[in-house]
Design a protein around this motif. Structure first.
Motif, PDB file in Angstrom:
ATOM      1  N   ARG A  86       0.840  -1.211   0.000  1.00  0.00           N
ATOM      2  CA  ARG A  86       0.000   0.000   0.000  1.00  0.00           C
ATOM      3  C   ARG A  86       0.871   1.257   0.000  1.00  0.00           C
ATOM      4  O   ARG A  86       0.575   2.230  -0.701  1.00  0.00           O
ATOM      5  CB  ARG A  86      -0.920   0.006   1.219  1.00  0.00           C
ATOM      6  N   ARG A  87       1.945   1.231   0.788  1.00  0.00           N
ATOM      7  CA  ARG A  87       2.853   2.377   0.832  1.00  0.00           C
ATOM      8  C   ARG A  87       3.511   2.591  -0.531  1.00  0.00           C
ATOM      9  O   ARG A  87       3.625   3.724  -1.006  1.00  0.00           O
ATOM     10  CB  ARG A  87       3.904   2.155   1.919  1.00  0.00           C
ATOM     11  N   ALA A  88       3.904   1.502  -1.179  1.00  0.00           N
ATOM     12  CA  ALA A  88       4.542   1.614  -2.499  1.00  0.00           C
ATOM     13  C   ALA A  88       3.561   2.146  -3.543  1.00  0.00           C
ATOM     14  O   ALA A  88       3.925   2.978  -4.377  1.00  0.00           O
ATOM     15  CB  ALA A  88       5.094   0.254  -2.928  1.00  0.00           C
ATOM     16  N   VAL A  89       2.307   1.693  -3.477  1.00  0.00           N
ATOM     17  CA  VAL A  89       1.300   2.188  -4.419  1.00  0.00           C
ATOM     18  C   VAL A  89       1.017   3.666  -4.160  1.00  0.00           C
ATOM     19  O   VAL A  89       0.822   4.441  -5.100  1.00  0.00           O
ATOM     20  CB  VAL A  89       0.011   1.337  -4.329  1.00  0.00           C
ATOM     21  N   ARG A  90       1.020   4.055  -2.896  1.00  0.00           N
ATOM     22  CA  ARG A  90       0.820   5.472  -2.564  1.00  0.00           C
ATOM     23  C   ARG A  90       1.959   6.317  -3.131  1.00  0.00           C
ATOM     24  O   ARG A  90       1.730   7.395  -3.695  1.00  0.00           O
ATOM     25  CB  ARG A  90       0.728   5.638  -1.060  1.00  0.00           C
ATOM     26  N   HIS A  91       3.187   5.833  -3.010  1.00  0.00           N
ATOM     27  CA  HIS A  91       4.325   6.562  -3.583  1.00  0.00           C
ATOM     28  C   HIS A  91       4.200   6.663  -5.099  1.00  0.00           C
ATOM     29  O   HIS A  91       4.524   7.701  -5.679  1.00  0.00           O
ATOM     30  CB  HIS A  91       5.641   5.880  -3.213  1.00  0.00           C
ATOM     31  N   TYR A  92       3.737   5.599  -5.724  1.00  0.00           N
ATOM     32  CA  TYR A  92       3.529   5.622  -7.173  1.00  0.00           C
ATOM     33  C   TYR A  92       2.494   6.685  -7.540  1.00  0.00           C
ATOM     34  O   TYR A  92       2.680   7.445  -8.491  1.00  0.00           O
ATOM     35  CB  TYR A  92       3.080   4.239  -7.650  1.00  0.00           C
ATOM     36  N   GLY A  93       1.416   6.757  -6.783  1.00  0.00           N
ATOM     37  CA  GLY A  93       0.392   7.776  -7.030  1.00  0.00           C
ATOM     38  C   GLY A  93       0.930   9.185  -6.843  1.00  0.00           C
ATOM     39  O   GLY A  93       0.588  10.095  -7.598  1.00  0.00           O
ATOM     40  N   ILE A  94       1.772   9.362  -5.834  1.00  0.00           N
ATOM     41  CA  ILE A  94       2.395  10.666  -5.619  1.00  0.00           C
ATOM     42  C   ILE A  94       3.275  11.025  -6.812  1.00  0.00           C
ATOM     43  O   ILE A  94       3.311  12.179  -7.253  1.00  0.00           O
ATOM     44  CB  ILE A  94       3.203  10.672  -4.304  1.00  0.00           C
ATOM     45  N   GLY A  95       3.970  10.033  -7.364  1.00  0.00           N
ATOM     46  CA  GLY A  95       4.791  10.283  -8.552  1.00  0.00           C
ATOM     47  C   GLY A  95       3.962  10.703  -9.748  1.00  0.00           C
ATOM     48  O   GLY A  95       4.334  11.619 -10.487  1.00  0.00           O
ATOM     49  N   LEU A  96       2.816  10.049  -9.933  1.00  0.00           N
ATOM     50  CA  LEU A  96       1.935  10.445 -11.034  1.00  0.00           C
ATOM     51  C   LEU A  96       1.374  11.849 -10.816  1.00  0.00           C
ATOM     52  O   LEU A  96       1.256  12.635 -11.767  1.00  0.00           O
ATOM     53  CB  LEU A  96       0.788   9.441 -11.175  1.00  0.00           C
ATOM     54  N   ALA A  97       1.041  12.168  -9.578  1.00  0.00           N
ATOM     55  CA  ALA A  97       0.562  13.518  -9.275  1.00  0.00           C
ATOM     56  C   ALA A  97       1.664  14.552  -9.525  1.00  0.00           C
ATOM     57  O   ALA A  97       1.382  15.664  -9.990  1.00  0.00           O
ATOM     58  CB  ALA A  97       0.086  13.589  -7.829  1.00  0.00           C
ATOM     59  N   ALA A  98       2.902  14.178  -9.239  1.00  0.00           N
ATOM     60  CA  ALA A  98       4.020  15.082  -9.500  1.00  0.00           C
ATOM     61  C   ALA A  98       4.160  15.356 -10.995  1.00  0.00           C
ATOM     62  O   ALA A  98       4.440  16.484 -11.403  1.00  0.00           O
ATOM     63  CB  ALA A  98       5.318  14.505  -8.948  1.00  0.00           C
ATOM     64  N   VAL A  99       3.943  14.335 -11.811  1.00  0.00           N
ATOM     65  CA  VAL A  99       4.012  14.533 -13.264  1.00  0.00           C
ATOM     66  C   VAL A  99       2.907  15.484 -13.714  1.00  0.00           C
ATOM     67  O   VAL A  99       3.135  16.383 -14.538  1.00  0.00           O
ATOM     68  CB  VAL A  99       3.939  13.186 -14.013  1.00  0.00           C
ATOM     69  N   ALA A 100       1.696  15.303 -13.179  1.00  0.00           N
ATOM     70  CA  ALA A 100       0.602  16.203 -13.538  1.00  0.00           C
ATOM     71  C   ALA A 100       0.900  17.636 -13.095  1.00  0.00           C
ATOM     72  O   ALA A 100       0.660  18.596 -13.840  1.00  0.00           O
ATOM     73  CB  ALA A 100      -0.697  15.712 -12.912  1.00  0.00           C
ATOM     74  N   ALA A 101       1.447  17.780 -11.889  1.00  0.00           N
ATOM     75  CA  ALA A 101       1.802  19.115 -11.404  1.00  0.00           C
ATOM     76  C   ALA A 101       2.937  19.712 -12.237  1.00  0.00           C
ATOM     77  O   ALA A 101       2.929  20.910 -12.539  1.00  0.00           O
ATOM     78  CB  ALA A 101       2.204  19.048  -9.940  1.00  0.00           C
ATOM     79  N   GLY A 102       3.887  18.875 -12.625  1.00  0.00           N
ATOM     80  CA  GLY A 102       4.981  19.354 -13.472  1.00  0.00           C
ATOM     81  C   GLY A 102       4.493  19.790 -14.844  1.00  0.00           C
ATOM     82  O   GLY A 102       4.968  20.780 -15.405  1.00  0.00           O
ATOM     83  N   ALA A 103       3.521  19.057 -15.385  1.00  0.00           N
ATOM     84  CA  ALA A 103       2.952  19.441 -16.680  1.00  0.00           C
ATOM     85  C   ALA A 103       2.201  20.767 -16.565  1.00  0.00           C
ATOM     86  O   ALA A 103       2.293  21.623 -17.463  1.00  0.00           O
ATOM     87  CB  ALA A 103       2.024  18.358 -17.193  1.00  0.00           C
ATOM     88  N   ALA A 104       1.473  20.939 -15.465  1.00  0.00           N
ATOM     89  CA  ALA A 104       0.771  22.200 -15.255  1.00  0.00           C
ATOM     90  C   ALA A 104       1.767  23.348 -15.098  1.00  0.00           C
ATOM     91  O   ALA A 104       1.591  24.423 -15.690  1.00  0.00           O
ATOM     92  CB  ALA A 104      -0.130  22.104 -14.034  1.00  0.00           C
ATOM     93  N   ALA A 105       2.805  23.117 -14.319  1.00  0.00           N
ATOM     94  CA  ALA A 105       3.829  24.155 -14.131  1.00  0.00           C
ATOM     95  C   ALA A 105       4.550  24.456 -15.435  1.00  0.00           C
ATOM     96  O   ALA A 105       4.925  25.603 -15.688  1.00  0.00           O
ATOM     97  CB  ALA A 105       4.817  23.726 -13.056  1.00  0.00           C
ATOM     98  N   MET A 106       4.716  23.443 -16.274  1.00  0.00           N
ATOM     99  CA  MET A 106       5.349  23.668 -17.570  1.00  0.00           C
ATOM    100  C   MET A 106       4.487  24.588 -18.426  1.00  0.00           C
ATOM    101  O   MET A 106       5.003  25.483 -19.106  1.00  0.00           O
ATOM    102  CB  MET A 106       5.562  22.336 -18.286  1.00  0.00           C
ATOM    103  N   SER A 107       3.173  24.370 -18.406  1.00  0.00           N
ATOM    104  CA  SER A 107       2.312  25.227 -19.227  1.00  0.00           C
ATOM    105  C   SER A 107       2.252  26.650 -18.668  1.00  0.00           C
ATOM    106  O   SER A 107       2.101  27.600 -19.429  1.00  0.00           O
ATOM    107  CB  SER A 107       0.905  24.631 -19.316  1.00  0.00           C
ATOM    108  N   TRP A 108       2.381  26.803 -17.341  1.00  0.00           N
ATOM    109  CA  TRP A 108       2.351  28.143 -16.761  1.00  0.00           C
ATOM    110  C   TRP A 108       3.647  28.905 -17.009  1.00  0.00           C
ATOM    111  O   TRP A 108       3.625  30.102 -17.269  1.00  0.00           O
ATOM    112  CB  TRP A 108       2.124  28.087 -15.262  1.00  0.00           C
TER     113      TRP A 108
END
Length: 71
Positions: free
Chosen positions: A10-32
């Motif tokens: 569960r902890r590993a899956v949570r870290h994976y989800g955080i990584g995916l959220a980081a990519v989404a945040a990075g994509a948003a920051a890239m567009s800004w």
């Protein structure tokens, strides 16, 4: 012992989800900002956060294989 393994997964899956959220945040920051640096940083963080999930999956597969071999 199974509970510990489930908690680790569960902890590993949570870290994976955080990584995916980081990519989404990075994509948003890239567009800004118009810079690719945020997406590159988020992508590298996502890769590092995926490693624990891969290790857990590999460990579970090894345990399953060893359980199948021993009668």
């Amino acid at each position: 012992m199974r509970k510990d393994g489930d908690a680790a997964l569960r902890r590993a899956v949570r870290h994976y989800g955080i990584g995916l959220a980081a990519v989404a945040a990075g994509a948003a920051a890239m567009s800004w900002t118009g810079s690719m640096v945020p997406l590159a940083l988020a992508g590298s963080a996502a890769i590092m956060l995926t490693v624990p999930l891969l290790q857990q999956l590999r460990l579970r597969a090894a345990r399953r294989r060893s359980a199948e071999r021993s009668p």
